[in-house]
Design an enzyme around this catalytic site. Structure first.
Site, PDB file in Angstrom:
ATOM      1  N   GLY A 348       3.779  10.075  67.541  1.00  0.00           N
ATOM      2  CA  GLY A 348       4.232  10.444  68.422  1.00  0.00           C
ATOM      3  C   GLY A 348       2.965  10.957  69.722  1.00  0.00           C
ATOM      4  N   PHE A 352       0.454  19.298  72.226  1.00  0.00           N
ATOM      5  CA  PHE A 352      -0.240  19.350  73.230  1.00  0.00           C
ATOM      6  C   PHE A 352      -1.232  18.210  73.287  1.00  0.00           C
ATOM      7  CE2 PHE A 352       0.667  23.194  70.547  1.00  0.00           C
ATOM      8  CZ  PHE A 352       0.428  23.977  72.569  1.00  0.00           C
ATOM      9  N   GLY A 353      -0.618  17.041  72.716  1.00  0.00           N
ATOM     10  CA  GLY A 353      -1.829  15.373  73.195  1.00  0.00           C
ATOM     11  C   GLY A 353      -0.788  14.764  71.855  1.00  0.00           C
ATOM     12  N   ASP A 466       4.830  28.855  68.609  1.00  0.00           N
ATOM     13  CA  ASP A 466       5.823  27.335  69.357  1.00  0.00           C
ATOM     14  C   ASP A 466       6.223  26.536  68.117  1.00  0.00           C
ATOM     15  OD1 ASP A 466       6.974  25.950  71.561  1.00  0.00           O
ATOM     16  OD2 ASP A 466       4.579  24.496  71.169  1.00  0.00           O
TER      17      ASP A 466
END
Ligand code: NAG
Ligand code: NAG
Ligand code: NAG
Ligand code: NAG
Ligand code: NAG
Ligand code: NAG
Ligand code: NAG
Ligand code: NAG
Length: 682
Positions: A348, A352-353, A466
């Site tokens: 996925g 962030f990446g 987050d």
């Protein structure tokens, strides 16, 4: 009767040289072929006759037990017999001062530990049976890693464990000399240590004594009074268990004696086999050195040739990276594990990446590899310096960070693989099955205790920054595990020092954040509140397509609470199959956490206490604020901000800049507004 038994054991003691009468044995090393001892996991008897429980490879388990169970209780009246044991062990860490996890002398009702875990579980228990009274497990741990989950006192201690790895009593490893002076003892010194464990059934006192030499000190290092009869069954196995984790040590037992109702034979360190020490290795190195030197010249020429070829691909390690600690994977290793970061291995796109599935060899482990590109090298460097502390965070509701690798501006983080993916997918992306209420409640409780650990369980406060459904991952048993903790810090580092960036996700972002630019435990609680409502209602915190009155989930829930129609908000897909009290509790808690005033939100400790039913919740709630009360603290900033979002245009305002990609937003606060807000605060 008693004297007859003593006579009997005396006879058998003298008739068998390596005494192996059922309730008494002495092993001076393990190389005698007559010795019958069971081994499992990676445990083995090496050629020197040393019982080696683990080697220096990560995440191993080794067990060794006396093959038949011993009678531990008087069958007439059920009291646990007195017993004593003495053994010599050596722990050789992988790196001079870094090794793990530990070794335990174990008394257990079975020798089957197939479902036990390595690392902090020492190969004895797993996350679901830890603490269960039906385990019938007694252990004395020699632990070389400090696990906050189990309240360990330090990374060099001895503890008495009952059915759990949270010790009932523990002490820093040490020994007494005859003048009653206490001396520290380093468990992982690589030198032999003698340990005595003695239980007296009349006084119910258990003593643990340590010594670096063969003489037994008069004073024990641990003395604990407890009745073993609820834990010990009629017959029990005795033996050892050891495990390694991220950090690894070789755990050895050199000799072992045990006796029921009496003193175990003493062991003499001088007559036990000894492990080849590092000095010997060095000698060998010197002798072979000259031979190697000539080979070296040749090899380096060949190597140089390949290096030139490979230099483009080289995984160049900079000086500072050596100081981070041992869990640095090589780029090649991770490339291989993810089949060259193939798209087919893509799990996925995180905030962030990209996240890839990988399979590490040796030991074969499934992992998730997160690949983050960062525009600032300095940023990565500063972040990586925190990896060592993030890697030490351990909790059953956190996704464990196993290691990392940096290559250029790419940072690769290696995590435990979570086969059930993210909560987000389970809630919204046409899931295979709809999570039932019981599962949802368990997930939420797990996330709460994971966050509590981050906020309060570690030596320093760790803010997640987050919290959202896509950062909650589900393990095989559908336990909620918090992922990506600490990662938002990456965006603090290396950015323009004149601005503070706030990273978060729309709908989870506490309203004070854009103003103060400072994340707090309270802003994590706000995000957790949004998550809570999301799980209960099966809707996202902000629904793009919903009608205007349902735009913000928390407002919709609050409206229904005021109208007395609170159960209308519960996810329709549950078909009204849920525990009303639990639902009500979670919704109220969600509203409390979503309060626009940070000080009105509960702490994670209070949240957990409500969920565990330890604290009664009031039926009177204050409005969370938001669109109904004209904003928070009357300044309305968040409303403006929401509205600008609603019209899907992020605009540069006088005080902060919002940039967005998908649902992830990043807000830069200008220094001017920071000064203003700190003035406001005074
Ligand atoms: C450690 O033990 C494991 C499992 O038995 C084995 O695969 C590995 O090669 C061993 N490592 C070393 C350094 O001996
Ligand atoms: C070792 O002891 C176990 C249990 O007493 C027994 O079943 C097994 O046969 C013994 N093995 C040897 C090689 O003596
Ligand atoms: C068990 O307890 C009974 C009753 O107190 C006692 O008579 C007997 O000697 C004990 N047996 C052993 C093996 O200690
Ligand atoms: C059981 O018997 C032992 C003697 O063998 C005695 O010391 C102990 O107090 C007895 N326990 C109970 C509960 O009667
Ligand atoms: C934990 O261990 C128990 C038995 O000791 C087992 O029934 C259970 O399935 C294990 N759980 C996991 C997650 O392996
Ligand atoms: C403890 O373990 C037993 C047997 O494995 C199980 O039936 C029971 O539910 C467990 N209790 C808890 C609190 O997990
Ligand atoms: C200590 O031992 C008792 C059983 O004797 C157990 O119930 C308790 O949970 C243990 N753990 C701690 C941390 O006290
Ligand atoms: C345990 O240690 C204490 C001294 O602290 C001693 O008085 C007692 O006899 C010891 N008990 C056993 C079972 O060794």
């Amino acid at each position: 009767m008693n004297s007859f038994l003593i006579l009997l054991s005396a006879i058998s003691f003298f008739s068998i040289p390596v005494s192996s009468q059922l309730d008494e044995f002495t092993y001076n090393g393990f190389n005698d072929p007559k010795i019958n001892i069971s081994l499992s996991g990676v445990a083995q008897i090496d050629k020197n006759g040393i019982l080696q429980l683990t080697n220096e490879t990560r995440r191993l388990i080794g067990h060794s037990f006396f093959p038949s169970p011993l009678e531990f209780k008087n069958s007439t009246n059920g009291t646990v017999f007195s017993f004593s044991t003495c053994f010599a062990f050596v722990i050789v860490p992988e790196y001079p001062r870094l090794g793990g996890h530990g070794l335990a002398f174990t008394i257990s009702s079975s020798q089957d530990f197939k479902s036990a875990l390595p690392s902090q579980y020492l190969g004895l228990l797993n996350s679901s049976d830890v603490g269960n009274n039906s385990n019938h497990l007694f252990a004395v741990e020699f632990d070389t890693v400090q696990d906050f989950e189990f309240g360990d006192i330090n990374d060099n201690h001895v503890g008495i464990d009952v059915n759990s790895l949270a010790s009932n009593k523990s002490a820093a490893a040490a020994y007494f000399t005859d003048d009653s002076a206490k001396h520290d003892l380093n468990l992982k010194s690589g030198k032999p240590i003698l340990a005595w464990i003695e239980y007296d059934s009349i006084t119910s006192v258990l003593n643990v004594t340590l010594s670096p030499s063969s003489t037994k000190p008069r004073l024990p290092i641990l003395s604990y009074q407890m009745d073993l009869s609820p834990i010990i069954e009629e017959t029990m196995y005795v033996g050892f268990s050891a495990s390694t984790g991220l950090l690894a040590s070789s755990h050895y037992v050199l000799g072992w004696s045990f006796k029921m109702n009496g003193d175990a034979n003493s062991l003499n360190l001088g007559s036990l086999p000894s492990i080849p020490g590092p000095e010997k290795k060095n000698k060998v190195a010197i002798i072979t050195g000259s031979v190697l030197a000539s080979v070296f010249v040749l090899t380096s020429i060949i190597l140089a040739f390949f290096m030139v070829k490979k230099i483009k691909n080289a995984d160049k390690i900079e000086e500072w990276e050596h100081e981070i600690g041992p869990h640095r994977y090589s780029y090649q290793e991770l490339k291989q594990a993810t089949r060259g970061f193939k798209d087919s291995e893509l799990l996925g796109f995180g905030g962030f990446g990209r996240v890839y599935k990988g399979t590490l060899r040796n030991p074969r482990t499934e992992v998730a590899v997160k690949r983050i590109s960062h525009e600032s090298r300095q940023g990565i460097r500063e972040f990586v310096s925190e990896i060592s502390s993030i890697g030490r965070l351990r909790h059953r509701n956190l996704v464990q960070l196993l290691g990392w690798c940096r290559r250029g501006a790419d940072l690769l983080l290696v995590y435990d693989f979570m086969p059930n993916g993210s909560l987000d997918k389970f809630l919204f992306d046409n899931p295979k099955s709809v999570l039932n209420w019981e599962q949802r409640f368990k997930i939420i409780k797990g996330v709460a205790s994971g966050l509590l650990y981050l906020h309060e369980g570690y030596e320093q406060i760790v803010l997640h920054r987050d919290v959202k459904a896509s950062n909650v991952l589900l393990d095989t048993e559908l336990n909620g595990r918090v992922g990506d903790f600490g990662l938002a810090r990456l965006y603090d580092h290396g950015s323009n020092p004149s601005t503070t960036r706030v990273v978060g996700t729309m709908g989870y972002l506490a309203p004070e954040l854009p103003r103060t630019g400072r994340a707090t435990t309270g802003s994590d609680v706000f995000a957790f509140g949004a998550l809570l409502l999301e799980v209960a209602c099966g809707r996202r915190p902000i629904e793009h397509k919903a009608g205007p009155e349902e735009l913000v989930l928390v407002d919709w829930v609050w409206d229904n609470w005021r109208e007395g129609t609170i159960f209308n908000v519960v996810d329709q897909r549950l078909n009204s199959e849920f525990d009303k009290n639990e639902v009500l509790m979670l919704l109220k808690l969600g509203l409390m956490c979503s309060n626009n005033v940070p000080s009105a939100r509960p702490s994670m400790r209070q949240v957990v206490s409500y969920m565990e039913g330890e604290t009664e919740m009031s039926n009177i709630l204050t409005a969370p604020g938001g669109n109904h009360d004209g904003g928070f603290g009357g300044d309305g900033g968040f409303d403006d901000y929401l509205h600008s979002y609603a019209s899907s245009s992020f605009e540069k305002t006088s005080s902060y800049t919002v940039t967005a990609s998908g649902d992830n937003i990043s807000i830069s606060t200008s220094p001017l507004s920071l000064i203003n807000s700190s003035r406001e605060a005074r």
